[in-house]
Design a protein around this motif. Sequence first.
Motif, PDB file in Angstrom:
ATOM      1  N   GLU A 314       0.770  -1.232   0.053  1.00 11.61           N
ATOM      2  CA  GLU A 314      -0.011   0.077   0.128  1.00 11.61           C
ATOM      3  C   GLU A 314       0.757   1.212  -0.137  1.00 11.61           C
ATOM      4  O   GLU A 314       0.310   2.327  -0.281  1.00 11.61           O
ATOM      5  CB  GLU A 314      -0.912   0.009   1.304  1.00 11.61           C
ATOM      6  CG  GLU A 314      -1.901  -1.076   1.300  1.00 11.61           C
ATOM      7  CD  GLU A 314      -2.771  -1.212   2.664  1.00 11.61           C
ATOM      8  OE1 GLU A 314      -3.698  -1.964   2.633  1.00 11.61           O
ATOM      9  OE2 GLU A 314      -2.029  -0.961   3.639  1.00 11.61           O
ATOM     10  N   PHE A 317       1.320   3.542  -3.331  1.00 10.31           N
ATOM     11  CA  PHE A 317       0.149   4.526  -3.887  1.00 10.31           C
ATOM     12  C   PHE A 317      -0.137   5.558  -2.608  1.00 10.31           C
ATOM     13  O   PHE A 317      -0.155   6.803  -2.970  1.00 10.31           O
ATOM     14  CB  PHE A 317      -0.991   3.455  -3.611  1.00 10.31           C
ATOM     15  CG  PHE A 317      -2.430   4.428  -3.793  1.00 10.31           C
ATOM     16  CD1 PHE A 317      -2.735   5.216  -5.106  1.00 10.31           C
ATOM     17  CD2 PHE A 317      -3.483   4.613  -2.759  1.00 10.31           C
ATOM     18  CE1 PHE A 317      -3.761   5.697  -5.035  1.00 10.31           C
ATOM     19  CE2 PHE A 317      -4.451   5.335  -2.843  1.00 10.31           C
ATOM     20  CZ  PHE A 317      -4.826   6.035  -4.069  1.00 10.31           C
ATOM     21  N   GLU A 318       0.249   5.264  -1.399  1.00  8.71           N
ATOM     22  CA  GLU A 318      -0.115   6.454  -0.318  1.00  8.71           C
ATOM     23  C   GLU A 318       1.116   7.336  -0.585  1.00  8.71           C
ATOM     24  O   GLU A 318       0.717   8.656  -0.503  1.00  8.71           O
ATOM     25  CB  GLU A 318      -0.005   5.728   1.058  1.00  8.71           C
ATOM     26  CG  GLU A 318      -1.242   4.864   1.392  1.00  8.71           C
ATOM     27  CD  GLU A 318      -1.312   4.981   2.928  1.00  8.71           C
ATOM     28  OE1 GLU A 318      -0.541   5.667   3.662  1.00  8.71           O
ATOM     29  OE2 GLU A 318      -2.082   4.201   3.188  1.00  8.71           O
ATOM     30  N   ASN A 377      -6.359  12.647  -9.486  1.00 10.32           N
ATOM     31  CA  ASN A 377      -6.636  11.195  -9.057  1.00 10.32           C
ATOM     32  C   ASN A 377      -6.740  10.343 -10.125  1.00 10.32           C
ATOM     33  O   ASN A 377      -6.279   9.048  -9.849  1.00 10.32           O
ATOM     34  CB  ASN A 377      -8.168  11.495  -8.885  1.00 10.32           C
ATOM     35  CG  ASN A 377      -8.852  12.018  -7.552  1.00 10.32           C
ATOM     36  OD1 ASN A 377      -7.919  12.180  -6.808  1.00 10.32           O
ATOM     37  ND2 ASN A 377      -9.981  12.667  -7.418  1.00 10.32           N
ATOM     38  N   CYS A 380      -2.952   9.195  -9.896  1.00  8.98           N
ATOM     39  CA  CYS A 380      -2.716   8.239  -8.698  1.00  8.98           C
ATOM     40  C   CYS A 380      -3.325   6.833  -8.892  1.00  8.98           C
ATOM     41  O   CYS A 380      -2.728   5.946  -8.436  1.00  8.98           O
ATOM     42  CB  CYS A 380      -3.035   9.011  -7.594  1.00  8.98           C
ATOM     43  SG  CYS A 380      -2.007  10.477  -7.224  1.00  8.98           S
ATOM     44  N   GLY A 381      -4.275   7.020  -9.883  1.00 11.41           N
ATOM     45  CA  GLY A 381      -4.904   5.488  -9.828  1.00 11.41           C
ATOM     46  C   GLY A 381      -4.353   4.609 -10.591  1.00 11.41           C
ATOM     47  O   GLY A 381      -4.198   3.301 -10.548  1.00 11.41           O
ATOM     48  N   LEU A 384      -2.473   2.262  -7.757  1.00 12.00           N
ATOM     49  CA  LEU A 384      -3.334   1.616  -6.728  1.00 12.00           C
ATOM     50  C   LEU A 384      -2.921   0.098  -6.683  1.00 12.00           C
ATOM     51  O   LEU A 384      -2.572  -0.507  -7.734  1.00 12.00           O
ATOM     52  CB  LEU A 384      -4.836   1.692  -7.596  1.00 12.00           C
ATOM     53  CG  LEU A 384      -5.708   2.892  -7.017  1.00 12.00           C
ATOM     54  CD1 LEU A 384      -6.916   3.040  -7.548  1.00 12.00           C
ATOM     55  CD2 LEU A 384      -5.834   2.793  -5.291  1.00 12.00           C
ATOM     56  N   PRO A 388      -6.424  -2.679  -2.299  1.00 11.33           N
ATOM     57  CA  PRO A 388      -6.161  -1.230  -1.311  1.00 11.33           C
ATOM     58  C   PRO A 388      -7.182  -1.177  -0.440  1.00 11.33           C
ATOM     59  O   PRO A 388      -8.295  -1.509  -0.637  1.00 11.33           O
ATOM     60  CB  PRO A 388      -6.598  -0.197  -2.724  1.00 11.33           C
ATOM     61  CG  PRO A 388      -7.491  -0.640  -3.658  1.00 11.33           C
ATOM     62  CD  PRO A 388      -7.053  -2.043  -3.777  1.00 11.33           C
ATOM     63  N   ARG A 390      -8.643   1.626   2.152  1.00  9.31           N
ATOM     64  CA  ARG A 390      -8.622   2.957   2.013  1.00  9.31           C
ATOM     65  C   ARG A 390      -7.704   3.817   2.858  1.00  9.31           C
ATOM     66  O   ARG A 390      -7.747   3.639   4.049  1.00  9.31           O
ATOM     67  CB  ARG A 390     -10.235   3.326   2.328  1.00  9.31           C
ATOM     68  CG  ARG A 390     -10.308   4.946   2.124  1.00  9.31           C
ATOM     69  CD  ARG A 390     -11.703   5.331   2.650  1.00  9.31           C
ATOM     70  NE  ARG A 390     -11.982   6.786   2.741  1.00  9.31           N
ATOM     71  CZ  ARG A 390     -12.432   7.648   1.973  1.00  9.31           C
ATOM     72  NH1 ARG A 390     -12.829   6.965   0.526  1.00  9.31           N
ATOM     73  NH2 ARG A 390     -12.602   8.645   2.116  1.00  9.31           N
TER      74      ARG A 390
END
Length: 399
Positions: A314, A317-318, A377, A380-381, A384, A388, A390
């Motif tokens: 994760e 992505f973060e 968005n 960044c997608g 992912l 994922p 949230r």
Amino acid sequence: MPLELQAPALSLYVHLPWCLAKCPYCDFNSYAAAEFPAERYVDALIADLERELPRIWGRPVHSIFFGGGTPSLFPPESIARLLSELRARLRLTPGLEISLEANPGASESKRFRAFREAGINRLSLGVQSFDDVFLTRLGRVHDGRAAMAAISSIHDAGFERWNLDLIFALPGQDLSAAMADLERALSCAPPHLSLYQLTLEAGTPFAHQAPPGIPGEDLAADMERALRERLHAVGLVRYEISAHARPGQECWHNRNYWRFGDYLGIGAGAHGKITLPGQGIWRSQKPARPESYMDDALGPAAEIGRGHWVQPAERPFEFLLNALRLVEGFSCAQFEAGTGLPCLEIEPQLRRAQREGLLTYEDGHWRPTGFGLDWHNELCGRFLPRSPRRPAFHAHEPG
């Protein structure tokens, strides 16, 4: 192959959740109240901090941000007491940035000098608009005259670092009205301006029933383009999706968020992110409702709220969801230090985004293009993870 996580710069976020009224477009963790238990809440914040100290012991704190809600509703003496308790428990860097969010209002503006004397050295003023018609449509409790008076109070109190929030694409607003709002803002010579498009956030009254006359996508895009060009022309340079500043006036605290820095969050609903080398990245969230938060913080519980470790899958992505908000972008060294993963793991996605015109690569830095900032968005997608969770982020947008 996993790399060694490195602890980044550390900030402190303090959430003060009460407002005079809840705006119909606001999805922050805030509560309307004519009165609230300021001193008990400060006691709870101190107790919350005490439990968090083992995770950040000895690390220097580079910034403090009081967000809300409307923190300027708190008595200056309560803010002074809290800052004194923070200084006694934390290693604060000399000259660190200490920001406080404020709204225009006669009673609050009178407090600005007292806040400065208490140790606040940066204010973020939520004007949103200077036009009385649009302020009414937004459900704001101040008018344009109060906004101008508050800015005068900021100058009179001696603040050299301050921010002004402005929203565009308001119900019934056209391009000329949006530009007129910006010109009134620029007449006040703000060193930093945060520009947001009105959005209908889930769970808000505006999302339930949209007000009539909200500009369409094309008009909103025209407004944004014209407003940002005007800001650039007067020396307020865009350094983040929503933030413009004169050189040296960038918000250190919020830029630390976007650089995937660490932040300790205390207060009702506050989020935190702490990197523990050799262990991982710990994300936390405190109880949202002030009453529950105070009961927990002032009770015997060893932990307040909940938290989880960010899984390695994760982390890219973060990291990128934050770093790609910044015009400066990021280097592979920054990615590897912040995630503990090799940059090679995301190179295919980076190259794809480059081919699509969303990213550029120059001088060792990946940077979003103007197109990439506008379509953040979607950009960044590309990164992912397959399953994922949230992400839990800090409680506030920059300001």
